[in-house]
Design a protein around this motif. Structure first.
Motif, PDB file in Angstrom:
ATOM      1  N   LEU A 136      64.139  26.732  40.654  1.00 33.13           N
ATOM      2  CA  LEU A 136      65.347  25.928  40.487  1.00 33.13           C
ATOM      3  C   LEU A 136      65.063  24.593  39.818  1.00 33.13           C
ATOM      4  O   LEU A 136      65.985  23.900  39.409  1.00 33.13           O
ATOM      5  N   GLY A 137      63.772  24.262  39.732  1.00 33.92           N
ATOM      6  CA  GLY A 137      63.394  22.931  39.261  1.00 33.92           C
ATOM      7  C   GLY A 137      63.035  22.015  40.412  1.00 33.92           C
ATOM      8  O   GLY A 137      62.882  20.812  40.235  1.00 33.92           O
ATOM      9  N   GLU A 138      62.882  22.583  41.590  1.00 29.83           N
ATOM     10  CA  GLU A 138      62.558  21.805  42.786  1.00 29.83           C
ATOM     11  C   GLU A 138      61.124  21.296  42.758  1.00 29.83           C
ATOM     12  O   GLU A 138      60.280  21.817  42.022  1.00 29.83           O
ATOM     13  N   LEU A 139      60.867  20.297  43.579  1.00 31.78           N
ATOM     14  CA  LEU A 139      59.510  19.783  43.701  1.00 31.78           C
ATOM     15  C   LEU A 139      58.661  20.696  44.568  1.00 31.78           C
ATOM     16  O   LEU A 139      57.473  20.886  44.309  1.00 31.78           O
ATOM     17  N   ALA A 140      59.268  21.276  45.608  1.00 35.79           N
ATOM     18  CA  ALA A 140      58.513  22.145  46.517  1.00 35.79           C
ATOM     19  C   ALA A 140      59.451  23.165  47.140  1.00 35.79           C
ATOM     20  O   ALA A 140      60.651  22.919  47.301  1.00 35.79           O
ATOM     21  N   LYS A 141      58.889  24.310  47.488  1.00 40.84           N
ATOM     22  CA  LYS A 141      59.632  25.381  48.137  1.00 40.84           C
ATOM     23  C   LYS A 141      59.165  25.495  49.593  1.00 40.84           C
ATOM     24  O   LYS A 141      57.966  25.597  49.858  1.00 40.84           O
ATOM     25  N   VAL A 142      60.121  25.480  50.515  1.00 43.65           N
ATOM     26  CA  VAL A 142      59.828  25.557  51.946  1.00 43.65           C
ATOM     27  C   VAL A 142      60.403  26.857  52.497  1.00 43.65           C
ATOM     28  O   VAL A 142      61.585  27.158  52.286  1.00 43.65           O
ATOM     29  N   VAL A 143      59.582  27.625  53.188  1.00 42.29           N
ATOM     30  CA  VAL A 143      60.044  28.837  53.854  1.00 42.29           C
ATOM     31  C   VAL A 143      60.199  28.552  55.336  1.00 42.29           C
ATOM     32  O   VAL A 143      59.253  28.089  55.993  1.00 42.29           O
ATOM     33  N   VAL A 144      61.396  28.805  55.845  1.00 46.06           N
ATOM     34  CA  VAL A 144      61.667  28.641  57.274  1.00 46.06           C
ATOM     35  C   VAL A 144      61.897  30.022  57.879  1.00 46.06           C
ATOM     36  O   VAL A 144      62.689  30.809  57.350  1.00 46.06           O
ATOM     37  N   PHE A 145      61.196  30.341  58.942  1.00 47.56           N
ATOM     38  CA  PHE A 145      61.542  31.544  59.697  1.00 47.56           C
ATOM     39  C   PHE A 145      61.324  31.267  61.171  1.00 47.56           C
ATOM     40  O   PHE A 145      60.650  30.300  61.556  1.00 47.56           O
ATOM     41  N   SER A 146      61.928  32.089  62.011  1.00 46.37           N
ATOM     42  CA  SER A 146      61.908  31.813  63.450  1.00 46.37           C
ATOM     43  C   SER A 146      61.030  32.803  64.186  1.00 46.37           C
ATOM     44  O   SER A 146      60.731  33.900  63.685  1.00 46.37           O
ATOM     45  N   VAL A 147      60.637  32.416  65.380  1.00 46.09           N
ATOM     46  CA  VAL A 147      59.760  33.269  66.180  1.00 46.09           C
ATOM     47  C   VAL A 147      60.466  34.551  66.604  1.00 46.09           C
ATOM     48  O   VAL A 147      59.809  35.519  67.017  1.00 46.09           O
ATOM     49  N   THR A 148      61.777  34.584  66.497  1.00 50.22           N
ATOM     50  CA  THR A 148      62.519  35.800  66.844  1.00 50.22           C
ATOM     51  C   THR A 148      62.416  36.870  65.771  1.00 50.22           C
ATOM     52  O   THR A 148      62.846  38.006  65.986  1.00 50.22           O
ATOM     53  N   GLU A 149      61.842  36.537  64.622  1.00 46.16           N
ATOM     54  CA  GLU A 149      61.798  37.472  63.494  1.00 46.16           C
ATOM     55  C   GLU A 149      60.524  38.302  63.442  1.00 46.16           C
ATOM     56  O   GLU A 149      60.413  39.202  62.594  1.00 46.16           O
ATOM     57  N   GLY A 150      59.551  38.004  64.287  1.00 45.52           N
ATOM     58  CA  GLY A 150      58.354  38.824  64.331  1.00 45.52           C
ATOM     59  C   GLY A 150      57.134  38.191  63.696  1.00 45.52           C
ATOM     60  O   GLY A 150      57.242  37.477  62.693  1.00 45.52           O
ATOM     61  N   THR A 151      55.976  38.467  64.288  1.00 46.81           N
ATOM     62  CA  THR A 151      54.703  37.914  63.828  1.00 46.81           C
ATOM     63  C   THR A 151      54.363  38.327  62.406  1.00 46.81           C
ATOM     64  O   THR A 151      53.727  37.583  61.657  1.00 46.81           O
ATOM     65  N   ASP A 152      54.800  39.527  62.013  1.00 47.54           N
ATOM     66  CA  ASP A 152      54.394  40.087  60.717  1.00 47.54           C
ATOM     67  C   ASP A 152      55.322  39.708  59.562  1.00 47.54           C
ATOM     68  O   ASP A 152      55.241  40.302  58.483  1.00 47.54           O
ATOM     69  N   LYS A 153      56.152  38.718  59.743  1.00 49.66           N
ATOM     70  CA  LYS A 153      57.102  38.340  58.699  1.00 49.66           C
ATOM     71  C   LYS A 153      56.419  38.046  57.355  1.00 49.66           C
ATOM     72  O   LYS A 153      56.890  38.495  56.305  1.00 49.66           O
ATOM     73  N   PRO A 154      55.291  37.311  57.326  1.00 51.27           N
ATOM     74  CA  PRO A 154      54.646  37.045  56.032  1.00 51.27           C
ATOM     75  C   PRO A 154      54.196  38.311  55.311  1.00 51.27           C
ATOM     76  O   PRO A 154      54.214  38.364  54.080  1.00 51.27           O
ATOM     77  N   LEU A 155      53.787  39.327  56.063  1.00 51.77           N
ATOM     78  CA  LEU A 155      53.336  40.569  55.440  1.00 51.77           C
ATOM     79  C   LEU A 155      54.506  41.359  54.858  1.00 51.77           C
ATOM     80  O   LEU A 155      54.348  42.060  53.853  1.00 51.77           O
ATOM     81  N   LYS A 156      55.667  41.237  55.471  1.00 50.87           N
ATOM     82  CA  LYS A 156      56.833  41.973  55.004  1.00 50.87           C
ATOM     83  C   LYS A 156      57.454  41.346  53.756  1.00 50.87           C
ATOM     84  O   LYS A 156      58.102  42.037  52.971  1.00 50.87           O
ATOM     85  N   TYR A 157      57.281  40.034  53.610  1.00 52.12           N
ATOM     86  CA  TYR A 157      57.881  39.315  52.472  1.00 52.12           C
ATOM     87  C   TYR A 157      56.807  38.491  51.756  1.00 52.12           C
ATOM     88  O   TYR A 157      56.872  37.270  51.704  1.00 52.12           O
ATOM     89  N   PRO A 158      55.800  39.173  51.199  1.00 52.32           N
ATOM     90  CA  PRO A 158      54.646  38.463  50.643  1.00 52.32           C
ATOM     91  C   PRO A 158      54.968  37.560  49.464  1.00 52.32           C
ATOM     92  O   PRO A 158      54.360  36.503  49.303  1.00 52.32           O
ATOM     93  N   HIS A 159      55.914  37.952  48.603  1.00 49.04           N
ATOM     94  CA  HIS A 159      56.211  37.138  47.419  1.00 49.04           C
ATOM     95  C   HIS A 159      56.787  35.781  47.824  1.00 49.04           C
ATOM     96  O   HIS A 159      56.461  34.755  47.223  1.00 49.04           O
ATOM     97  N   MET A 160      57.638  35.782  48.842  1.00 53.96           N
ATOM     98  CA  MET A 160      58.234  34.533  49.286  1.00 53.96           C
ATOM     99  C   MET A 160      57.185  33.620  49.892  1.00 53.96           C
ATOM    100  O   MET A 160      57.141  32.420  49.611  1.00 53.96           O
ATOM    101  N   PHE A 161      56.324  34.179  50.720  1.00 53.81           N
ATOM    102  CA  PHE A 161      55.297  33.361  51.359  1.00 53.81           C
ATOM    103  C   PHE A 161      54.229  32.930  50.357  1.00 53.81           C
ATOM    104  O   PHE A 161      53.649  31.852  50.503  1.00 53.81           O
ATOM    105  N   ALA A 162      53.980  33.735  49.341  1.00 54.31           N
ATOM    106  CA  ALA A 162      53.032  33.338  48.300  1.00 54.31           C
ATOM    107  C   ALA A 162      53.555  32.166  47.497  1.00 54.31           C
ATOM    108  O   ALA A 162      52.789  31.336  47.002  1.00 54.31           O
ATOM    109  N   ALA A 163      54.888  32.071  47.357  1.00 56.28           N
ATOM    110  CA  ALA A 163      55.495  30.997  46.575  1.00 56.28           C
ATOM    111  C   ALA A 163      55.694  29.715  47.375  1.00 56.28           C
ATOM    112  O   ALA A 163      56.022  28.670  46.810  1.00 56.28           O
ATOM    113  N   ALA A 164      55.480  29.782  48.681  1.00 57.72           N
ATOM    114  CA  ALA A 164      55.803  28.652  49.558  1.00 57.72           C
ATOM    115  C   ALA A 164      54.788  27.516  49.436  1.00 57.72           C
ATOM    116  O   ALA A 164      53.586  27.743  49.329  1.00 57.72           O
ATOM    117  N   ASP A 165      55.313  26.285  49.450  1.00 57.90           N
ATOM    118  CA  ASP A 165      54.470  25.097  49.560  1.00 57.90           C
ATOM    119  C   ASP A 165      54.335  24.655  51.010  1.00 57.90           C
ATOM    120  O   ASP A 165      53.472  23.840  51.339  1.00 57.90           O
TER     121      ASP A 165
END
Length: 284
Positions: A186-215
């Motif tokens: 978008l032209g942002e300075l940084a990308k922040v990924v927010v997720f909650s403990v109710t979503e499961g420990t394996d969330k980063p593995l399920k959505y690798p592209h988003m977590f790879a892009a996170a600052d």
């Protein structure tokens, strides 16, 4: 149809939420037919929906490259615009229900030493924007219709409407989705990924592209840890296997636990000088 992610091309609508709209505010409509953007005020909820365009599969890759290339060019324009004004723009992404709006409400209330503005992204409704407006913060709503993410052109139009003051801390709350927002700068300075403990420990593995892009990764709702099956250490390992060294902040937007670290991270991000300013200040 967006060939990159398959979302529809219905018109995105940008709504300015104002405290005391004047006559111009009540009747102000701008239409950019090339970009399918409609800018209107809070009391106008008309929706224009474009017909879906079906693209042959053989053209998908070429069109995807064109969509992303165009977006990247527009994102760079946004980035320079924000830099020139010293605006720190943070792109806040999450799946639905992770608590990013609650986190922003709490953050706005606690950060009273600098101007703050918010651009809200949702497919429909003004509900989250109304919550942000109730804090006294300036906010613009982008409704994407069937679109599942914000893009650089949407942000450009929202910036035109919001017109944030120089030095503003700008939060861009993206549409609740951990897939497509990873692809669109978008032209942002940084990308922040927010997720909650109710979503499961394996969330980063399920959505690798988003977590790879996170600052930054914010693990929200840690006040619920005693009641859910979530392993914070293992989750951090999963995230670091995808994005080594990415900071991970466990917080509770409800109780305030961990938020000082979030505020410290924010304060450490300053808008870098634009290329033109760097050139102007570089000795010959």
């Amino acid at each position: 149809m967006c060939t990159t992610c398959g979302c529809g091309d219905s018109a995105a609508m940008i709504t300015v939420l104002r405290d005391q709209p004047n006559e111009r505010d009540q009747h102000h409509h701008e239409h950019d037919h090339q970009g399918h953007y409609h800018s209107h005020e809070h009391d106008d909820h008309d929706h224009d929906h474009a017909d879906h365009v079906h693209v042959p599969v053989t053209e998908t890759v070429t069109l995807e490259e064109k969509v992303l290339a165009k977006n990247d060019r527009l994102a760079q324009h946004n980035r320079e615009r924000l830099r020139r004004s010293g605006i720190v723009a943070l792109n806040i992404t999450s799946s639905p229900g992770a608590g990013k709006t609650t986190l922003l409400e709490r953050t706005i209330g606690d950060l009273d030493d600098r101007p703050v503005a918010v651009i809200e992204g949702d497919q429909e409704t003004l509900l989250d924007a109304e919550r942000i407006k109730a804090t006294g913060c300036r906010v613009v709503q982008i409704n994407t219709g069937s679109g599942c993410h914000l893009d650089a052109e949407m942000l450009r139009h929202a910036l035109d409407e919001l017109d944030p003051a120089p030095g503003t801390l700008l939060f861009i709350e993206n549409v609740g989705n951990l897939v497509c927002p990873a692809l669109f700068d978008l032209g942002e300075l940084a990308k922040v990924v927010v997720f909650s403990v109710t979503e499961g420990t394996d969330k980063p593995l399920k959505y690798p592209h988003m977590f790879a892009a996170a600052d930054l990764v914010v693990v929200n709702k840690i006040d619920l840890l005693p009641y859910v099956d979530f392993e914070l250490d293992r989750c951090a390992e999963y995230a670091h296997s995808i994005n080594p060294g990415v900071p991970i902040l466990p917080v509770s937007a409800i109780t305030g636990e961990g938020l000082p670290s979030w505020y410290t991270w924010i304060s450490g991000h300053k808008s870098p000088p634009s290329a033109s300013l760097e050139e102007a200040t570089t000795p010959a």
